[in-house]
Motif scaffolding. Structure first.
Motif, PDB file in Angstrom:
ATOM      1  N   ALA A  15       0.834  -1.198   0.000  1.00 34.65           N
ATOM      2  CA  ALA A  15       0.000   0.000   0.000  1.00 34.65           C
ATOM      3  C   ALA A  15       0.870   1.248   0.000  1.00 34.65           C
ATOM      4  N   GLN A  16       0.282   2.351  -0.419  1.00 33.49           N
ATOM      5  CA  GLN A  16       0.964   3.643  -0.428  1.00 33.49           C
ATOM      6  C   GLN A  16      -0.088   4.722  -0.252  1.00 33.49           C
ATOM      7  N   SER A  17       0.261   5.778   0.497  1.00 35.96           N
ATOM      8  CA  SER A  17      -0.669   6.879   0.725  1.00 35.96           C
ATOM      9  C   SER A  17      -0.007   8.210   0.403  1.00 35.96           C
ATOM     10  N   GLU A  18      -0.823   9.172  -0.007  1.00 41.39           N
ATOM     11  CA  GLU A  18      -0.334  10.532  -0.224  1.00 41.39           C
ATOM     12  C   GLU A  18      -1.525  11.478  -0.248  1.00 41.39           C
ATOM     13  N   ALA A  19      -1.229  12.779  -0.291  1.00 43.79           N
ATOM     14  CA  ALA A  19      -2.256  13.804  -0.446  1.00 43.79           C
ATOM     15  C   ALA A  19      -1.741  14.823  -1.448  1.00 43.79           C
ATOM     16  N   ARG A  20      -2.453  14.999  -2.557  1.00 43.83           N
ATOM     17  CA  ARG A  20      -2.008  15.906  -3.613  1.00 43.83           C
ATOM     18  C   ARG A  20      -2.716  17.243  -3.511  1.00 43.83           C
ATOM     19  N   PRO A  21      -1.955  18.342  -3.490  1.00 46.52           N
ATOM     20  CA  PRO A  21      -2.551  19.672  -3.334  1.00 46.52           C
ATOM     21  C   PRO A  21      -3.057  20.234  -4.653  1.00 46.52           C
ATOM     22  N   ILE A  22      -3.971  21.208  -4.551  1.00 43.15           N
ATOM     23  CA  ILE A  22      -4.453  21.903  -5.747  1.00 43.15           C
ATOM     24  C   ILE A  22      -3.739  23.234  -5.939  1.00 43.15           C
ATOM     25  N   SER A  23      -2.900  23.635  -4.952  1.00 42.95           N
ATOM     26  CA  SER A  23      -2.203  24.911  -5.053  1.00 42.95           C
ATOM     27  C   SER A  23      -0.887  24.821  -4.307  1.00 42.95           C
ATOM     28  N   LYS A  24      -0.058  25.820  -4.484  1.00 40.05           N
ATOM     29  CA  LYS A  24       1.189  25.907  -3.733  1.00 40.05           C
ATOM     30  C   LYS A  24       1.375  27.338  -3.243  1.00 40.05           C
ATOM     31  N   ARG A  25       2.084  27.482  -2.122  1.00 44.20           N
ATOM     32  CA  ARG A  25       2.382  28.808  -1.595  1.00 44.20           C
ATOM     33  C   ARG A  25       3.779  29.211  -2.035  1.00 44.20           C
ATOM     34  N   ASN A  26       3.888  30.421  -2.552  1.00 49.01           N
ATOM     35  CA  ASN A  26       5.154  30.923  -3.062  1.00 49.01           C
ATOM     36  C   ASN A  26       5.949  31.638  -1.966  1.00 49.01           C
ATOM     37  N   ARG A  55       4.591  34.729  -0.285  1.00 43.47           N
ATOM     38  CA  ARG A  55       3.345  34.518   0.450  1.00 43.47           C
ATOM     39  C   ARG A  55       2.128  34.379  -0.453  1.00 43.47           C
ATOM     40  N   SER A  56       2.270  34.627  -1.744  1.00 39.94           N
ATOM     41  CA  SER A  56       1.153  34.445  -2.664  1.00 39.94           C
ATOM     42  C   SER A  56       0.928  32.950  -2.900  1.00 39.94           C
ATOM     43  N   THR A  57      -0.199  32.635  -3.503  1.00 45.27           N
ATOM     44  CA  THR A  57      -0.489  31.242  -3.840  1.00 45.27           C
ATOM     45  C   THR A  57      -0.678  31.109  -5.337  1.00 45.27           C
ATOM     46  N   THR A  58      -0.359  29.947  -5.835  1.00 41.18           N
ATOM     47  CA  THR A  58      -0.523  29.646  -7.253  1.00 41.18           C
ATOM     48  C   THR A  58      -1.321  28.369  -7.400  1.00 41.18           C
TER      49      THR A  58
END
Length: 651
Positions: free
Chosen positions: A330-341, A344-347
């Motif tokens: 088994a393997q687990s992860e969590a994939r984000p929909i954005s990143k913080r630069n 301090r802004s987000t993309t």
């Protein structure tokens, strides 16, 4: 048999081709890759939009999460898409549907419409599903094209959980088909069972008391898991709308996912409720948790953030042995929909799925009209940037409105004439919500969106009758927000990160100081640590020391009065008034009556001075604009982590 993962192959893409996960690429005959995709704590966030701020937001929205789904499905030979609860309530769209438009028989709730569009395979209930009442809940669930399960909320209790008459089906066994490594198809039965914290009975007492009853999560699971096996479930997945907490089991646990994961028969567990991400380093020191392996008690697990911020993933390599299937890796992860630069802004990492947006476009437009209606004016800004460290205008206006309302409600009752206090806490104060998660209402018109920003939850007004000693202990409970500070220490971290802002009650009607040099009387969950500890000093009412035997009415909400947060004196037994109105409605009515409000903190509480001592706290970068309005010796102290700004208080 175990497969060694080739991480470079994972997500590799060439010429538009998305590479299969190694479990799919390397599965042998009679082995199959089953991918479980999780959303959790969506709280009606379909659009990538912050209705409180009335602007787009890159970091939220099922429509963005949806854009991950096709690629994630393409990486796996077999997959399931499951939601883990708290989807019906949590932003103004949810309130608009519940309070303005309503749900008639045959109506489709917008978040359900979006989930139907994406083809969810199943869901469970979260605690916030009950916020609008059982009739609203059941009408909303009726529109789902997928099963919704919950095992520990019952209309009638039987001799054991399997004999209960549950509100909705306790579990479902899906007939699923998987393709193995040789291309052959196999029929398997996937069992899904759902759980919610039993604390819902207190949190939503007005809707649930006398209508349903809750069972302990672990007791319920222990009873049902053998039954699911007997009914042919090859793989069992627990949908646990419960956080990752203690490893040791105890009765009535709110965050029971770790001991639940250790129960025989559970092959994977989806978690939520805490609005956090798993696997993640924040859980590295938790007993029974292996962050690197992505397991709880050795069982693969995930938690996909909140508001659509992440897609939780559990990959199972299952193998057929005779007539049975078993998990071999088994393997687990969590994939984000954005990143913080760094600035301090987000993309956004993905675009929104247009079909999902289209499915709720009408309700989105109606919600925008709903939130933009002006109800009055404010002659000063309302903000919560300093709400955890100084008396605050955003909390003040909530307290004043509650006091105004309860004063009216006490007239003509046996409690008339008792002094009335008001307890309120900051809801939007950064923390897990991020550096933009603060109330910030400019001077001028106050709209419904601004009231929702001041008071996030659809709580209803309550009043409790308490003694002066209980008032003091209520404040001692709140003072657990702060770490102990040694006199003369420099730049000590002030705020305890495990203490949620919604449990930092400020009580208006009394004046007091908090002595940070003293230990906390209560831990972050309200458990008594030291009966002799005392942080609350110079506690006064009407200019004189508070009489510990005197009686008071405290205006509050149903969550607190029902025992939420474990505050001394806040119980169903001390409740003397249960209002039909939400606290938000009370605030709106107050603003309408006043026409123009003047939200200025009156400084009724402060920290006890400590010579030569300073502390640090993090808040939103926009706090700098209001620094001169705070009744405390605060100065900027550079950047904090994750986009926050750091400030220093000289005590």
């Amino acid at each position: 048999m175990s497969i060694t993962l080739n991480r470079r192959a994972f997500l590799a893409s060439t010429a538009g081709f998305i590479a299969l996960h190694p479990f799919s690429a390397n599965a042998a005959t009679n082995q199959a890759h089953l991918r479980i995709m999780e959303t959790t704590d969506l709280h009606v966030h379909v659009f990538p939009y912050d209705y409180y701020a009335d602007k787009p937001r890159d970091t939220v929205g099922l429509a963005r999460t949806a854009s991950l789904i096709k690629g994630i499905r393409d990486e796996a030979t077999n997959s399931l898409l499951i939601d883990n609860g708290d989807f019906l309530q949590g932003n103004p769209m949810g309130d608009y549907i519940a309070y303005e438009r309503g749900m008639k028989d045959g109506d489709i709730h917008p978040v359900i419409a979006a989930m139907n569009t994406l083809g969810f395979d199943a869901s469970t209930l979260g605690n916030h599903e009950f916020n609008y009442g059982l009739d609203f809940l059941m009408k909303s669930l009726a529109g789902a094209n997928f099963p919704v399960v919950n095992a520990n909320i019952a209309l009638e209790l039987g001799s054991d959980p399997t004999k209960d008459k549950t509100l909705i089906p306790p579990y479902v066994i899906l007939d699923h088909q998987v393709t193995d490594g040789s291309g052959a198809t196999h029929d398997i039965k996937v069992g899904l069972i759902g759980f919610v914290p039993p604390q819902v009975m207190g949190w939503d007492r007005r809707h649930l008391e006398g209508n349903v009853q809750a069972r302990d999560i672990l007791e319920t699971a222990k009873a049902y898991l053998p039954q699911m096996k007997e009914q042919g479930a090859d793989v069992i997945i627990a949908l646990s709308h419960s956080g990752i907490g203690d490893a040791d089991a105890s009765d009535g646990m709110e965050n029971a996912s770790v001991p639940l994961a250790g129960m025989d028969g559970i092959d994977a567990i989806l978690t939520g409720h805490s609005h956090l991400v798993f696997p993640s380093p924040g859980y590295a020191d938790f007993a029974g948790v292996d962050v690197d392996a992505g397991t709880l008690m050795g069982t693969p697990a995930c938690m996909g953030g909140f508001w659509g911020s992440h897609m939780g993933l559990i990959d199972l390599l299952i193998e057929k042995d005779g007539n049975e299937w078993r998990v071999v890796s088994a393997q687990s992860e969590a994939r984000p929909i954005s990143k913080r630069n760094e600035d301090r802004s987000t993309t956004a990492l993905v675009d929104s799925d247009e079909t999902v947006l289209s499915s709720v476009q009408q309700e989105h437009d109606e919600t925008l009209e709903y939130i933009r209606r002006a109800v009055g004016k404010t002659d000063a800004p309302l903000h919560s940037y300093f709400a955890l460290v100084a008396d605050d205008p955003s909390v003040q206006i909530v307290s004043i409105a509650q006091l105004w309302y309860i004063e009216q409600m006490m007239k003509g009752t046996e409690h008339e004439g008792l002094p009335i206090l008001s307890a309120a806490a900051p809801f939007k104060a950064g923390g897990r919500g991020g550096p933009e998660y603060f109330t910030d209402v400019p001077k001028g018109d106050v709209a419904i969106k601004n009231v929702s920003d001041l008071y996030l939850y659809p709580n209803t007004a309550r009043a409790v009758r308490v003694t002066g000693q209980q008032v003091k202990d209520w404040l001692e409970r709140s003072a657990g927000m702060f770490n102990q500070v040694e006199p003369g220490a420099q730049d000590v971290v002030l705020l305890n990160p495990s203490f949620p802002s919604y449990n930092f009650d400020v009580i208006d009607g009394v004046t007091y100081q908090i002595d940070l040099s003293q230990p906390s009387k209560y831990d972050p969950k309200g458990v008594l640590l030291d009966a002799d500890a005392s942080r609350i000093v110079d506690l006064q009412f009407d200019g004189a020391p508070l009489d510990m035997t005197a009686e008071f009415i405290i205006a509050t909400n149903n969550y607190r009065a029902g025992g939420g947060g474990s505050f001394p004196g806040a119980t169903p037994e001390t409740t003397v008034f249960e209002g039909p109105d939400t606290n938000r409605d009370v605030i709106v009515r107050y603003i309408v009556e006043q026409g123009t409000i003047s939200p200025r903190a009156d400084g009724n509480w402060s920290f006890k001075p400590m010579a030569g001592t300073s502390v640090l706290f993090d808040t939103g970068p926009a706090a700098s604009a209001y620094l001169d309005q705070v009744n405390a010796n605060i100065e900027a102290a550079g950047d904090g982590p994750d986009g926050f700004a750091r400030f220093r208080i000289t005590l």
